[in-house]
Write an enzyme that holds these catalytic residues in place. Sequence first.
Site, PDB file in Angstrom:
ATOM      1  N   HIS A 155      34.424  10.050  47.593  1.00  0.00           N
ATOM      2  CA  HIS A 155      33.954  10.364  46.433  1.00  0.00           C
ATOM      3  C   HIS A 155      34.611  11.727  46.566  1.00  0.00           C
ATOM      4  O   HIS A 155      35.844  12.007  46.122  1.00  0.00           O
ATOM      5  CB  HIS A 155      32.654  11.426  46.794  1.00  0.00           C
ATOM      6  CG  HIS A 155      31.956  12.347  46.762  1.00  0.00           C
ATOM      7  ND1 HIS A 155      30.872  12.383  44.964  1.00  0.00           N
ATOM      8  CD2 HIS A 155      32.186  13.838  46.074  1.00  0.00           C
ATOM      9  CE1 HIS A 155      30.860  13.664  44.596  1.00  0.00           C
ATOM     10  NE2 HIS A 155      31.404  13.712  45.487  1.00  0.00           N
ATOM     11  N   GLU A 156      34.541  12.186  47.659  1.00  0.00           N
ATOM     12  CA  GLU A 156      36.212  13.616  47.948  1.00  0.00           C
ATOM     13  C   GLU A 156      37.716  12.948  47.431  1.00  0.00           C
ATOM     14  O   GLU A 156      38.063  13.488  46.085  1.00  0.00           O
ATOM     15  CB  GLU A 156      35.489  13.860  49.120  1.00  0.00           C
ATOM     16  CG  GLU A 156      34.989  14.477  50.017  1.00  0.00           C
ATOM     17  CD  GLU A 156      33.914  15.393  49.037  1.00  0.00           C
ATOM     18  OE1 GLU A 156      35.237  16.082  48.566  1.00  0.00           O
ATOM     19  OE2 GLU A 156      32.728  15.508  48.786  1.00  0.00           O
ATOM     20  N   HIS A 159      37.884  13.507  43.798  1.00  0.00           N
ATOM     21  CA  HIS A 159      38.484  14.455  43.280  1.00  0.00           C
ATOM     22  C   HIS A 159      39.600  14.425  42.827  1.00  0.00           C
ATOM     23  O   HIS A 159      40.329  15.436  42.152  1.00  0.00           O
ATOM     24  CB  HIS A 159      37.339  16.312  44.283  1.00  0.00           C
ATOM     25  CG  HIS A 159      36.293  15.380  43.736  1.00  0.00           C
ATOM     26  ND1 HIS A 159      35.443  16.089  42.570  1.00  0.00           N
ATOM     27  CD2 HIS A 159      35.060  15.592  43.761  1.00  0.00           C
ATOM     28  CE1 HIS A 159      34.197  15.867  42.751  1.00  0.00           C
ATOM     29  NE2 HIS A 159      34.113  16.284  43.792  1.00  0.00           N
ATOM     30  N   GLU A 190      32.296  16.009  38.665  1.00  0.00           N
ATOM     31  CA  GLU A 190      31.026  15.105  40.151  1.00  0.00           C
ATOM     32  C   GLU A 190      31.025  13.795  39.896  1.00  0.00           C
ATOM     33  O   GLU A 190      31.190  12.395  40.846  1.00  0.00           O
ATOM     34  CB  GLU A 190      29.808  16.337  40.728  1.00  0.00           C
ATOM     35  CG  GLU A 190      30.148  17.620  41.153  1.00  0.00           C
ATOM     36  CD  GLU A 190      30.058  17.200  41.917  1.00  0.00           C
ATOM     37  OE1 GLU A 190      30.015  15.943  42.950  1.00  0.00           O
ATOM     38  OE2 GLU A 190      31.326  17.472  42.716  1.00  0.00           O
ATOM     39  N   HIS A 261      26.576  19.404  40.388  1.00  0.00           N
ATOM     40  CA  HIS A 261      25.437  17.914  41.344  1.00  0.00           C
ATOM     41  C   HIS A 261      24.729  17.393  40.572  1.00  0.00           C
ATOM     42  O   HIS A 261      23.582  16.275  41.270  1.00  0.00           O
ATOM     43  CB  HIS A 261      25.304  18.529  42.587  1.00  0.00           C
ATOM     44  CG  HIS A 261      26.739  18.669  43.120  1.00  0.00           C
ATOM     45  ND1 HIS A 261      26.745  19.981  43.039  1.00  0.00           N
ATOM     46  CD2 HIS A 261      27.382  18.351  43.626  1.00  0.00           C
ATOM     47  CE1 HIS A 261      28.675  20.414  43.938  1.00  0.00           C
ATOM     48  NE2 HIS A 261      28.470  18.601  44.469  1.00  0.00           N
TER      49      HIS A 261
HETATM   50 ZN   LIG Z   1      31.925  16.379  45.033  1.00  0.00          ZN
END
Ligand SMILES: [Zn+2]
Length: 340
Positions: A155-156, A159, A190, A261
């Site tokens: 996920h990170e 980005h 997100e 989020h």
């Molecule tokens: Zn995120």
Amino acid sequence: MSARLRCVCCALPRRALEHVGLGHHHAATERLRSERHAHTVDLRAAAANGKRERFVFDAAGTEALPGTLVRPEGARAVGDAAANQAYENVGITLDFYAKVFGRDSLDGAGMDVSASVHWGEGFANAMWTGKQMLFGDGDGVRVRGFTHCLDIVAHELTHAVTQHAVRGGLGIVKRKGKLDLAGEAGALNESISDVFASLVKQWHRKQDVKQADWLVGEGVFAPEIGRAVRSLKQPGDDRLTYGGDDQAGDMRGFVPGGDVHANSGIPNRAFYLAATALGGRAWEHAGRIWYDSVPRLKPKATFVDAAHVTSETAARLFGIASREQHAVQAAWQKVGVLPA
Ligand SMILES: [Zn+2]
């Protein structure tokens, strides 16, 4: 450091931190958003071979970055589980992008990826700072660390992929000198991270859409606190995630100006619906459509824009009126973004 590559996201949003009674950790997260990590060592010289390499550092409970280099690319496993997990999970994520989409590292140009583990004292978060990955250990009771969660790492890192793919960044705004994600574009940013987090996990486990659990962040919380951070299948279902999960699953739950989020649950579920309608392995068709769509999004893209872009991309990849295009359109209709 380029301003467009500064930290905008962390693994646990404010809502989840408040739920576990660690809301004060949000302050440290906010501080990181505005800090410049100019003291990160320049690793370009170390990677003169032109191949992307991983570098894992140990911050040893301090807030210094990057810390002591403990495991460079190709080095054997060390005595520290967190360092090895960070090394492995960054590697799996980069392998996924390379093997599935032919992408050479996060920037598409073979950039090196460094990660610092044991950052801060019991810091209950993980993030891409804009330059590197940073992992706190959590409090060890309610939040059990992040390095072991492949999808949190993915996920990170996604980005960073999105930052490189969308010129000017997707949904990034500046508030009081800090970069933040906002609006529908921020929720899309997100969501893209959640979608590829889930895909990396499914790819690694060789799961089809039925075998996949569609959860992100399973194992971050202690079992009595919650099971996962988000569900793409049933956004906001706190039996699958944690008490207080307020993610929306369709436009009836959309909050204008709300937490990115929370609103991200809508495009998350659209992806889930498209992928499961198509069946098989989600990264092959639905994932390809989403991956090719990201660079076509404008910095202030809306959900409707994303619906049109993914539908057009499906047509370009698989044909006009193909089952892929139908599945994508039907998914956006089901979540109320496109009219039924
Ligand atoms: Zn995120």
